[in-house]
Design an enzyme around this catalytic site. Structure first.
Site, mmCIF file in Angstrom:
data_model
loop_
_atom_site.group_PDB
_atom_site.id
_atom_site.type_symbol
_atom_site.label_atom_id
_atom_site.label_comp_id
_atom_site.label_asym_id
_atom_site.label_seq_id
_atom_site.Cartn_x
_atom_site.Cartn_y
_atom_site.Cartn_z
ATOM 1 N N GLU A 183 28.023 82.937 52.073
ATOM 2 C CA GLU A 183 27.634 81.939 51.082
ATOM 3 C C GLU A 183 26.710 80.887 51.689
ATOM 4 O O GLU A 183 26.466 80.861 52.903
ATOM 5 C CB GLU A 183 28.887 81.302 50.480
ATOM 6 C CG GLU A 183 29.734 82.344 49.757
ATOM 7 C CD GLU A 183 30.917 81.766 48.998
ATOM 8 O OE1 GLU A 183 31.310 80.596 49.258
ATOM 9 O OE2 GLU A 183 31.456 82.489 48.132
ATOM 10 N N GLU A 239 29.043 93.635 49.535
ATOM 11 C CA GLU A 239 28.483 94.977 49.326
ATOM 12 C C GLU A 239 27.027 95.032 49.774
ATOM 13 O O GLU A 239 26.589 95.988 50.421
ATOM 14 C CB GLU A 239 28.556 95.352 47.833
ATOM 15 C CG GLU A 239 29.962 95.514 47.298
ATOM 16 C CD GLU A 239 30.540 94.230 46.727
ATOM 17 O OE1 GLU A 239 30.309 93.138 47.292
ATOM 18 O OE2 GLU A 239 31.239 94.324 45.701
ATOM 19 N N TYR A 246 24.118 77.412 46.369
ATOM 20 C CA TYR A 246 25.032 78.490 45.972
ATOM 21 C C TYR A 246 24.356 79.810 45.618
ATOM 22 O O TYR A 246 24.853 80.881 45.925
ATOM 23 C CB TYR A 246 25.897 78.058 44.778
ATOM 24 C CG TYR A 246 26.759 76.841 44.995
ATOM 25 C CD1 TYR A 246 27.000 76.333 46.270
ATOM 26 C CD2 TYR A 246 27.337 76.189 43.905
ATOM 27 C CE1 TYR A 246 27.793 75.206 46.449
ATOM 28 C CE2 TYR A 246 28.134 75.072 44.076
ATOM 29 C CZ TYR A 246 28.354 74.581 45.352
ATOM 30 O OH TYR A 246 29.137 73.463 45.513
ATOM 31 N N CYS A 275 26.684 88.931 48.370
ATOM 32 C CA CYS A 275 27.969 89.635 48.316
ATOM 33 C C CYS A 275 28.150 90.573 49.508
ATOM 34 O O CYS A 275 27.177 91.067 50.096
ATOM 35 C CB CYS A 275 28.055 90.471 47.046
ATOM 36 S SG CYS A 275 28.014 89.529 45.517
ATOM 37 N N ALA A 323 25.116 76.605 50.993
ATOM 38 C CA ALA A 323 25.236 75.326 50.288
ATOM 39 C C ALA A 323 24.378 75.331 49.019
ATOM 40 O O ALA A 323 24.711 74.658 48.039
ATOM 41 C CB ALA A 323 24.823 74.181 51.210
#
Ligand code: THU
Length: 130
Positions: free
Chosen positions: A44, A55, A48, A53, A46
């Site tokens: 992740e 995967e 967003y 992911c 900051a």
């Protein structure tokens, strides 16, 4: 059945998830046609929307290591959560194998399915195969 090794690799990668914003830790592992296993975790940011992911981390890492033929992907999320691959990841998987086997963890246990079922009529740009 995916090898228990594949799901174990996904669960292992989950331990390395960088998810301070959602606190939703995910690991994934792909198995190549040759039987190699490559894992990834969600990462992740900051900002967003830049988050990626597990995967797609597993798949991009595998491609960077020279693999393109994938037969199976396993996804491991938090205990008790339904961790089905998001739409973007389904499309990303379809780039390499539109009928890839997919395993993911849910509140009811482990689900095994195929990408054809998760993403019917996937878009494919066939210039990629020219
Ligand atoms: N996430 C994954 O990595 N894989 C999934 O299959 C579901 C969602 C991540 C994205 C984000 O970092 C966090 O889980 C919450 O959505």
């Amino acid at each position: 059945m995916p090898s228990t090794e594949l799901l174990a690799a996904a669960r292992g990668a989950r331990e390395r998830a960088y998810a301070p914003y959602s606190d939703f830790h995910v690991g994934a592992a792909v198995e190549t046609e040759e039987g190699a296993i490559i894992a990834g975790c969600n990462v992740e940011n900051a900002s967003y929307g830049l988050s990626i992911c597990a995967e797609r981390v597993a798949l991009t890492r595998a491609v960077a290591e020279g693999h393109r033929a994938f037969r199976w992907i396993a996804v491991a999320g938090p205990e008790g959560a339904d961790t089905t691959p998001c739409g973007a990841c389904r499309q990303f998987m379809a780039e390499f194998n539109a009928d890839m086997h997919v395993t993911f963890t849910t509140s009811d246990g482990v689900v095994e399915t195929t990408l054809t079922k998760l993403l019917p009529h996937a878009f494919g740009d066939f210039r990629a195969n020219v």
